[in-house]
Write an enzyme that holds these catalytic residues in place. Structure first.
Site, PDB file in Angstrom:
ATOM      1  N   TRP A 130       0.817  -1.163  -0.099  1.00 49.98           N
ATOM      2  CA  TRP A 130      -0.015  -0.102   0.066  1.00 49.98           C
ATOM      3  C   TRP A 130       0.858   1.208   0.329  1.00 49.98           C
ATOM      4  CZ3 TRP A 130      -2.020   2.715   4.891  1.00 49.98           C
ATOM      5  CH2 TRP A 130      -3.014   3.602   4.593  1.00 49.98           C
ATOM      6  N   ASP A 211      -0.657  -5.337   9.409  1.00 49.11           N
ATOM      7  CA  ASP A 211      -1.739  -4.409   8.808  1.00 49.11           C
ATOM      8  C   ASP A 211      -2.824  -5.212   8.890  1.00 49.11           C
ATOM      9  OD1 ASP A 211      -3.233  -2.521   8.033  1.00 49.11           O
ATOM     10  OD2 ASP A 211      -1.780  -1.675   6.628  1.00 49.11           O
ATOM     11  N   LYS A 246     -13.183  -0.558   6.718  1.00 47.18           N
ATOM     12  CA  LYS A 246     -13.932  -1.344   5.572  1.00 47.18           C
ATOM     13  C   LYS A 246     -15.031  -2.304   6.291  1.00 47.18           C
ATOM     14  CE  LYS A 246     -10.086   0.090   3.881  1.00 47.18           C
ATOM     15  NZ  LYS A 246      -9.700   1.206   2.834  1.00 47.18           N
TER      16      LYS A 246
HETATM   17  C1  LMR Z   1      -6.865   1.819  -0.150  1.00 42.79           C
HETATM   18  O1  LMR Z   1      -5.727   1.454  -0.306  1.00 42.79           O
HETATM   19  O2  LMR Z   1      -7.515   2.511  -1.210  1.00 42.79           O
HETATM   20  C2  LMR Z   1      -7.640   2.497   1.135  1.00 42.79           C
HETATM   21  O3  LMR Z   1      -6.697   1.784   2.156  1.00 42.79           O
HETATM   22  C3  LMR Z   1      -7.704   3.927   1.394  1.00 42.79           C
HETATM   23  C4  LMR Z   1      -6.640   4.629   1.433  1.00 42.79           C
HETATM   24  O4  LMR Z   1      -6.516   5.350   2.571  1.00 42.79           O
HETATM   25  O5  LMR Z   1      -5.565   4.503   0.597  1.00 42.79           O
END
Ligand code: LMR
Length: 397
Positions: A130, A211, A246
């Site tokens: 991420w 996470d 979520k």
């Molecule tokens: C995402 O990965 O789209 C979500 O976790 C929202 C974000 O804050 O990026």
């Protein structure tokens, strides 16, 4: 000062939502940010949340500050959810949990805490991860390193590479792992692989930081905590950043928690004292509403049951959209084997669409996809799937 400062680029995920909002195309589709949408392309307030909010409206007697660590009932509910009700970690008081503003806030509080006492530690994230992991932990002060995870050729986990890389991570370094529904790839470890990894952490001494933002979007709330259970049982220091954005749809209430699991109750109590200083110097104490809602639901057997049904509904709709996407791409004559989309788990799929395809989808058809080709399956509906598949077929020509 600002005359000489260059503007920052838009956020790679939330910046996409800003652009989507401005787009005038009535057919536009947002497959970017990880937010659940129902069949009507709306992000609903869950029925269990509405019911809890109605109860709160009647019963809430004060808006005074929460304790620095948040609502104790919320922390207890979080521990039961992420560790399991009968967990010996809870019985032995080996976990310290503070309420945090969302999963992002939880990651940052955990990062600040570790950095305070272990500033020489490097922090390892999966390749890919991420995007915000890099930002959060760099802002906390860490040097960020990457370990192997996803193999774009097999479109699967490269477990040998992961084990090789993590075998060489020195004791005291921090390893960020996605407890389920890996973001962005949708590719998870098997239970057997999690067991091997927990054993490796105990042997080598690196610190697992899980996470856990998608509990319930993989196979179910109980099944999805398998990784957390393995590290909790390994008797090592372990961090879990969890989020109700979520699975309760509490996105804008910023409802998360950071839980520090330690080998003994005494260590957990020391960790708690320092968690509080990190929170106090950042935002003093957390917002209350989302936590009150979540703990009301988790502590009411009736609302809990409704929640599990609603969560299963979200999970199943996403799985349906995985199937529909594969069928739609085949129907449009797009070349390739797309069965990997159905194997991936959670909200996302790493589609394999190149950045060029992603750019064409946005320019020609107002379809918004995160760079690297991550798509949010929940952005698809039976009404827009044909439009999306036809656009992909054109963009890939
Ligand atoms: C995402 O990965 O789209 C979500 O976790 C929202 C974000 O804050 O990026």
């Amino acid at each position: 000062m600002w005359k000489t400062v260059q503007p920052a680029p838009p956020d790679s995920i939330l910046g996409l939502t800003d652009a989507f909002r401005k787009d005038q195309n009535p057919n536009k589709v947002n497959l970017g940010v990880g937010v659940y949408k129902d069949e009507n392309n709306k992000t609903p307030v869950l029925r269990c949340v509405k019911a809890a909010e109605e109860e709160l409206l009647e019963t809430e007697a004060s808006k005074s500050y929460l304790p620095i660590s948040g609502d104790p009932a919320y922390a207890a509910a979080v521990q039961q959810l992420i560790l399991g009700e009968g967990s010996s970690v809870i019985a032995d008081k080996r976990a310290a949990t503070v309420q945090a503003p969302g999963g992002t806030g939880a990651l940052r509080v955990g990062g600040d805490l570790i950095y305070k006492f272990n500033p020489q530690a490097r922090l390892w994230v999966s390749s890919p991860t991420w995007a915000n992991h890099n930002g959060i932990f760099a802002a906390a002060g860490f040097e960020i390193k990457q370990y192997g995870y996803y193999n774009p050729e097999s479109r699967d986990l490269d477990f040998d590479l992961l084990m090789h890389d993590l075998h060489n991570v020195p004791a005291g370094d921090v390893v960020v792992l996605h407890a389920c529904c890996h973001n962005p790839s949708g590719v998870d470890l098997s239970n057997d692989q999690w067991q091997q990894l927990a054993k490796l952490a105990a042997e080598t001494g690196w610190i697992p930081f899980l996470d856990f933002a998608y509990q319930g979007f993989g196979d179910g709330v109980n099944e999805d905590r398998f990784a957390v259970e393995q590290f909790a049982a390994a008797g090592v220091d372990c961090y879990v950043a969890s989020s109700f954005s979520k699975n309760f749809g509490l996105y804008n209430e910023r409802t998360g928690a950071i839980t520090v699991i330690t080998p003994s109750a005494d260590e957990a109590s020391v960790a708690m004292s320092h968690l509080k200083t990190v929170v106090r110097t950042n935002y003093s104490n957390p917002p209350a509403h989302g936590g009150l809602v979540a703990s009301l639901i988790l502590n009411s057997s009736e609302l809990h049951t409704i929640w599990l049904e609603e969560l299963a509904g979200m999970r199943d709709r996403i799985k349906d959209m995985r199937r529909a996407l594969v069928q739609g791409l085949v129907a449009q004559g797009v070349d390739g084997d797309f069965s990997f989309i159905e194997r991936q788990r959670g909200m996302f799929s790493f589609s394999g669409w190149s950045d060029d395809v992603v750019a064409r989808l946005r320019k020609d058809d107002s379809i918004y996809v995160v760079g690297g080709g991550r798509i949010n399956l929940a952005g698809l509906t039976t009404s827009n799937i044909e439009y999306v598949c036809a656009a992909v077929a054109r963009a890939m020509k």
